[in-house]
Design a protein around this motif. Structure first.
Motif, PDB file in Angstrom:
ATOM      1  N   PRO B  32       0.901  -1.231   0.122  1.00  0.00           N
ATOM      2  CA  PRO B  32      -0.036  -0.004  -0.074  1.00  0.00           C
ATOM      3  C   PRO B  32       1.015   1.270  -0.159  1.00  0.00           C
ATOM      4  O   PRO B  32       0.685   2.097  -0.781  1.00  0.00           O
ATOM      5  CB  PRO B  32      -0.844  -0.059   1.059  1.00  0.00           C
ATOM      6  CG  PRO B  32      -0.980  -1.719   1.202  1.00  0.00           C
ATOM      7  CD  PRO B  32       0.329  -2.271   0.993  1.00  0.00           C
ATOM      8  N   SER B  33       2.022   1.373   0.657  1.00  0.00           N
ATOM      9  CA  SER B  33       2.748   2.641   0.833  1.00  0.00           C
ATOM     10  C   SER B  33       3.354   3.034  -0.422  1.00  0.00           C
ATOM     11  O   SER B  33       3.527   4.166  -0.840  1.00  0.00           O
ATOM     12  CB  SER B  33       3.655   2.625   1.964  1.00  0.00           C
ATOM     13  OG  SER B  33       4.673   1.566   1.510  1.00  0.00           O
ATOM     14  N   GLU B  34       3.594   2.114  -1.400  1.00  0.00           N
ATOM     15  CA  GLU B  34       4.141   2.351  -2.898  1.00  0.00           C
ATOM     16  C   GLU B  34       2.963   2.524  -3.896  1.00  0.00           C
ATOM     17  O   GLU B  34       3.403   2.474  -4.972  1.00  0.00           O
ATOM     18  CB  GLU B  34       4.863   1.034  -3.255  1.00  0.00           C
ATOM     19  CG  GLU B  34       6.128   0.695  -2.092  1.00  0.00           C
ATOM     20  CD  GLU B  34       7.224   1.851  -1.707  1.00  0.00           C
ATOM     21  OE1 GLU B  34       7.469   2.489  -2.892  1.00  0.00           O
ATOM     22  OE2 GLU B  34       7.548   2.225  -0.769  1.00  0.00           O
ATOM     23  N   ARG B  35       1.727   2.314  -3.422  1.00  0.00           N
ATOM     24  CA  ARG B  35       0.907   2.374  -4.528  1.00  0.00           C
ATOM     25  C   ARG B  35       0.393   3.752  -4.797  1.00  0.00           C
ATOM     26  O   ARG B  35      -0.445   4.496  -4.253  1.00  0.00           O
ATOM     27  CB  ARG B  35      -0.691   1.743  -4.097  1.00  0.00           C
ATOM     28  CG  ARG B  35      -0.595   0.298  -4.200  1.00  0.00           C
ATOM     29  CD  ARG B  35      -1.802  -0.394  -3.410  1.00  0.00           C
ATOM     30  NE  ARG B  35      -1.400  -1.785  -3.018  1.00  0.00           N
ATOM     31  CZ  ARG B  35      -2.260  -2.572  -2.344  1.00  0.00           C
ATOM     32  NH1 ARG B  35      -3.413  -1.804  -1.870  1.00  0.00           N
ATOM     33  NH2 ARG B  35      -1.980  -3.643  -1.821  1.00  0.00           N
ATOM     34  N   ILE B  36       1.402   4.649  -5.277  1.00  0.00           N
ATOM     35  CA  ILE B  36       1.156   5.930  -5.907  1.00  0.00           C
ATOM     36  C   ILE B  36       1.087   6.138  -7.169  1.00  0.00           C
ATOM     37  O   ILE B  36       1.765   5.604  -8.121  1.00  0.00           O
ATOM     38  CB  ILE B  36       2.736   6.815  -5.513  1.00  0.00           C
ATOM     39  CG1 ILE B  36       3.385   6.378  -4.074  1.00  0.00           C
ATOM     40  CG2 ILE B  36       2.519   8.305  -5.913  1.00  0.00           C
ATOM     41  CD1 ILE B  36       2.541   7.151  -2.895  1.00  0.00           C
ATOM     42  N   ALA B  37      -0.076   7.081  -7.588  1.00  0.00           N
ATOM     43  CA  ALA B  37      -0.420   7.316  -8.626  1.00  0.00           C
ATOM     44  C   ALA B  37      -0.627   8.379  -9.181  1.00  0.00           C
ATOM     45  O   ALA B  37      -1.146   9.317  -8.527  1.00  0.00           O
ATOM     46  CB  ALA B  37      -1.942   6.678  -9.010  1.00  0.00           C
ATOM     47  N   VAL B  38       0.095   8.862 -10.314  1.00  0.00           N
ATOM     48  CA  VAL B  38       0.060  10.344 -10.743  1.00  0.00           C
ATOM     49  C   VAL B  38      -0.518  10.602 -12.007  1.00  0.00           C
ATOM     50  O   VAL B  38      -0.518   9.924 -12.882  1.00  0.00           O
ATOM     51  CB  VAL B  38       1.585  10.718 -10.790  1.00  0.00           C
ATOM     52  CG1 VAL B  38       2.465  10.733  -9.420  1.00  0.00           C
ATOM     53  CG2 VAL B  38       2.414   9.910 -11.441  1.00  0.00           C
ATOM     54  N   PHE B  39      -1.147  11.837 -11.991  1.00  0.00           N
ATOM     55  CA  PHE B  39      -1.816  12.149 -13.239  1.00  0.00           C
ATOM     56  C   PHE B  39      -1.817  13.375 -13.674  1.00  0.00           C
ATOM     57  O   PHE B  39      -1.637  14.459 -12.919  1.00  0.00           O
ATOM     58  CB  PHE B  39      -3.421  12.154 -12.721  1.00  0.00           C
ATOM     59  CG  PHE B  39      -3.956  10.741 -12.613  1.00  0.00           C
ATOM     60  CD1 PHE B  39      -3.549  10.176 -11.457  1.00  0.00           C
ATOM     61  CD2 PHE B  39      -4.609  10.115 -13.507  1.00  0.00           C
ATOM     62  CE1 PHE B  39      -4.220   8.515 -11.129  1.00  0.00           C
ATOM     63  CE2 PHE B  39      -5.197   9.003 -13.532  1.00  0.00           C
ATOM     64  CZ  PHE B  39      -5.028   8.053 -12.272  1.00  0.00           C
ATOM     65  N   ASP B  40      -1.406  13.573 -14.862  1.00  0.00           N
ATOM     66  CA  ASP B  40      -1.496  15.213 -15.533  1.00  0.00           C
ATOM     67  C   ASP B  40      -2.858  15.492 -15.224  1.00  0.00           C
ATOM     68  O   ASP B  40      -3.814  14.778 -15.240  1.00  0.00           O
ATOM     69  CB  ASP B  40      -0.969  14.685 -16.895  1.00  0.00           C
ATOM     70  CG  ASP B  40      -0.995  16.043 -17.891  1.00  0.00           C
ATOM     71  OD1 ASP B  40      -0.371  17.127 -17.428  1.00  0.00           O
ATOM     72  OD2 ASP B  40      -1.827  16.042 -18.706  1.00  0.00           O
ATOM     73  N   ASN B  41      -3.019  16.947 -15.486  1.00  0.00           N
ATOM     74  CA  ASN B  41      -4.250  17.356 -15.531  1.00  0.00           C
ATOM     75  C   ASN B  41      -4.807  17.842 -16.651  1.00  0.00           C
ATOM     76  O   ASN B  41      -5.795  17.566 -17.320  1.00  0.00           O
ATOM     77  CB  ASN B  41      -4.123  18.734 -14.599  1.00  0.00           C
ATOM     78  CG  ASN B  41      -5.750  19.020 -14.125  1.00  0.00           C
ATOM     79  OD1 ASN B  41      -6.724  18.217 -14.165  1.00  0.00           O
ATOM     80  ND2 ASN B  41      -5.900  20.376 -13.852  1.00  0.00           N
ATOM     81  N   ASP B  42      -4.133  18.838 -17.459  1.00  0.00           N
ATOM     82  CA  ASP B  42      -4.574  19.450 -18.684  1.00  0.00           C
ATOM     83  C   ASP B  42      -4.575  18.389 -19.639  1.00  0.00           C
ATOM     84  O   ASP B  42      -3.645  17.929 -19.980  1.00  0.00           O
ATOM     85  CB  ASP B  42      -3.701  20.690 -19.136  1.00  0.00           C
ATOM     86  CG  ASP B  42      -4.092  21.611 -18.250  1.00  0.00           C
ATOM     87  OD1 ASP B  42      -5.063  21.872 -17.646  1.00  0.00           O
ATOM     88  OD2 ASP B  42      -2.817  22.423 -17.857  1.00  0.00           O
ATOM     89  N   VAL B 237       3.737   4.121  -9.321  1.00  0.00           N
ATOM     90  CA  VAL B 237       3.638   2.952 -10.159  1.00  0.00           C
ATOM     91  C   VAL B 237       2.552   3.041 -11.054  1.00  0.00           C
ATOM     92  O   VAL B 237       2.475   2.421 -12.113  1.00  0.00           O
ATOM     93  CB  VAL B 237       3.183   1.617  -9.117  1.00  0.00           C
ATOM     94  CG1 VAL B 237       4.523   1.105  -8.373  1.00  0.00           C
ATOM     95  CG2 VAL B 237       1.988   2.014  -8.178  1.00  0.00           C
ATOM     96  N   VAL B 238       1.676   3.941 -10.953  1.00  0.00           N
ATOM     97  CA  VAL B 238       0.633   4.298 -12.065  1.00  0.00           C
ATOM     98  C   VAL B 238       0.765   5.624 -12.544  1.00  0.00           C
ATOM     99  O   VAL B 238       1.239   6.573 -11.727  1.00  0.00           O
ATOM    100  CB  VAL B 238      -0.562   4.239 -11.561  1.00  0.00           C
ATOM    101  CG1 VAL B 238      -1.763   4.378 -12.493  1.00  0.00           C
ATOM    102  CG2 VAL B 238      -1.078   2.684 -11.207  1.00  0.00           C
ATOM    103  N   ALA B 239       0.894   5.923 -13.727  1.00  0.00           N
ATOM    104  CA  ALA B 239       1.025   7.237 -14.418  1.00  0.00           C
ATOM    105  C   ALA B 239       0.151   7.271 -15.527  1.00  0.00           C
ATOM    106  O   ALA B 239       0.009   6.472 -16.330  1.00  0.00           O
ATOM    107  CB  ALA B 239       2.271   7.575 -14.639  1.00  0.00           C
ATOM    108  N   ALA B 240      -0.664   8.608 -15.623  1.00  0.00           N
ATOM    109  CA  ALA B 240      -1.479   8.843 -16.383  1.00  0.00           C
ATOM    110  C   ALA B 240      -1.281  10.336 -17.413  1.00  0.00           C
ATOM    111  O   ALA B 240      -1.076  11.292 -16.442  1.00  0.00           O
ATOM    112  CB  ALA B 240      -2.713   8.629 -16.130  1.00  0.00           C
ATOM    113  N   GLY B 241      -1.171  10.459 -18.624  1.00  0.00           N
ATOM    114  CA  GLY B 241      -0.803  11.586 -19.243  1.00  0.00           C
ATOM    115  C   GLY B 241      -1.378  11.583 -20.615  1.00  0.00           C
ATOM    116  O   GLY B 241      -2.094  10.789 -20.982  1.00  0.00           O
ATOM    117  N   ASN B 242      -1.001  12.530 -21.393  1.00  0.00           N
ATOM    118  CA  ASN B 242      -1.503  12.733 -22.736  1.00  0.00           C
ATOM    119  C   ASN B 242      -0.880  13.505 -23.649  1.00  0.00           C
ATOM    120  O   ASN B 242      -1.370  13.770 -24.887  1.00  0.00           O
ATOM    121  CB  ASN B 242      -2.978  13.513 -22.802  1.00  0.00           C
ATOM    122  CG  ASN B 242      -2.869  14.953 -22.548  1.00  0.00           C
ATOM    123  OD1 ASN B 242      -2.248  15.440 -21.656  1.00  0.00           O
ATOM    124  ND2 ASN B 242      -3.362  15.704 -23.403  1.00  0.00           N
ATOM    125  N   SER B 243       0.551  13.884 -23.573  1.00  0.00           N
ATOM    126  CA  SER B 243       1.342  14.586 -24.251  1.00  0.00           C
ATOM    127  C   SER B 243       2.729  14.441 -24.147  1.00  0.00           C
ATOM    128  O   SER B 243       3.083  13.619 -23.256  1.00  0.00           O
ATOM    129  CB  SER B 243       1.134  16.074 -24.219  1.00  0.00           C
ATOM    130  OG  SER B 243       1.645  16.579 -22.892  1.00  0.00           O
TER     131      SER B 243
END
Lengths: 309, 309
Positions: B32-42, B237-243
């Protein structure tokens, strides 16, 4: 809770504040999302004498560098590190507190070179090993045990009442992070501190972060409120510090909208810890003028370190 | 959960990843402590066309400045703001994506002047009011409603499985913060973004933080992993982006130690949102080469915006 505190006005001020802050409908109620508490680290949560723990870590590395490279041995800060010239090193800190940063720059230059191009993961391993295995030169206990039990209890107490605690330290963020979760219950994402510049170095396995030979942020004095707000997006209501560098953070806490609690640790216990006010003179004056809660280690703490409990 | 997603391979990739990550004892288990998910916004969590929402906010302010001060009307970026010269403004972004930042500097200079000496509290009020009351020029809905419902569901889904979500945006941190808790369930302390310099300004009531006329951090490209690590102390561990600006963040996620999930939003729905790949060309190539999960708005999302559900 707070069992290592004597039953004195300092403890009472903390308990009174927290009880009012959580009293729904009360005039001094603070909603949970605003219950942000910030703590300086060196001299507030753990020992900073005879020198900050971090400096011990750095000196160890500088001495190793000077062993490998004789050309460094006549240059500061490597010379002082290798010769264990604590007078020079202590003077750097004292002069900093009095506004003279010329030697801070010399020292910082060495420090930044010492870790340049190292990955954050390697640095974290070295820092953790240092804190877990090296002993304090006069207190004898391991550095990781040089934390103040009453302050650790205070962190838990605040968390139990819905406060979110942060470290806001002038010390190096990445030096503290490997151990803050274990010793304070404060996870890495709630550690704010000084930091060297970082660079993303791409490679075939997703890249890594490595230190650059330059400072990014020196988190002291007026930078503390800036970094606290940048990290949290909120104005804290509780702040604890022990030196002049903590004054802006202490002043910023709570006011003008919310009731705040400001704690200033007074090092007056030569027997169990240390006795000094150098670097804290102005903060002690402000504490008197603005009615901050001064916490005397000698009179307000029944126990200082966990291993004497 | 994930009810606005079509039952396609993209949705399946997400569900599969999460199920493996939470499977204790499994080969791909992530504590759990490593379940970091990062999201771009625009363009990842909310619309960025015909221009980033933040730019609309800034232009409104620049136009107001030019109304008050005629000497600004013949100078960029005030001229474009007052004349609604979207061609010039759109070109700034496009040229940035192609490596030409000369006009970005002109624009940034204006932006920094527009908010210099403003307190963080006033800025937050203005940003919040803008997002809650201004309508998107072509979609018609309020800006705060221009968030992608499937992505909001994904944030909740990840949180339900013990992930901690962060925004890691090239956009202005303090522009987003007033609304991220309401619209995404992401509190201020988990918003990472670009930021102007801040200064602590002391006064009789505890002081305040005001913007300086200089950038502190432009959080794009290789700065994204740096800022994510600086804030969280962890590798996501999770990342979401679009550019293209999200490539380093996407590459950094998970590897080499942990299984990672990398999502790239593809804007291919002219009817319900927008269709464009400008500024995303390289990221789409990398997605193919490195087997990232490309999320097609047209094919993978049953619903785009909550108000059409």
């Amino acid at each position: 809770m707070l069992t290592s505190w004597q039953d004195t006005p300092a403890r009472q001020a903390i308990v009174d504040y927290v009880e009012r802050a959580v009293q729904e409908g009360g005039a001094q109620y603070v909603p949970p999302s605003e219950r942000i508490a910030v703590f300086d680290n060196d001299g507030t949560l753990w020992c900073e004498k005879p020198m900050p723990l971090e400096l011990g870590f750095i000196l160890q590395r500088l001495a190793e560098m000077a062993e490998r490279d004789p050309s460094l041995r006549a240059r500061q800060p490597w010379q002082a590190a290798r010769d264990k010239d604590y007078a020079w090193l202590g003077g750097v800190i004292t002069r900093h507190y009095h506004g003279d940063d010329s030697d801070v720059k010399v020292l910082m230059g060495g420090i930044l070179q010492a870790f340049a191009a190292m990955s954050v993961d390697t640095y974290a391993e070295l820092a953790e090993r240092f804190l877990l295995t090296t002993r304090h030169p006069t207190l004898g206990r391991r550095f990781r045990d040089c934390t103040y039990l009453p302050m650790v209890e205070l962190l838990s107490y605040l968390e139990a009442y819905g406060f979110t605690t942060y470290i806001a330290s002038g010390g190096d963020r990445d030096f503290m992070r490997p151990v803050t979760s274990d010793i304070y219950g404060i996870p890495a994402e709630r550690v704010i501190g000084s930091s060297a510049g970082l660079r993303y170095q791409d490679d075939d396995t997703g890249g890594s972060l490595v230190y650059q030979a330059e400072m990014d942020v020196f988190d002291d004095g007026p930078m503390k409120p800036v970094r606290i707000w940048s990290r949290t997006g909120r104005r804290p209501v509780v702040a604890a510090g022990n030196s002049n560098g903590d004054i802006p953070m202490l002043r910023y806490a709570g006011r003008p909208q919310r009731p705040g609690l400001r704690l200033l640790i007074l090092h007056d216990d030569e027997e169990r810890e240390f006795s000094y006010t150098s670097g804290a003179e102005t903060s002690l004056e402000q504490a008197r003028a603005e009615d901050w809660t001064v916490v005397s280690i000698k009179n307000d703490w029944a126990t200082v370190f966990a291993d004497e409990a």
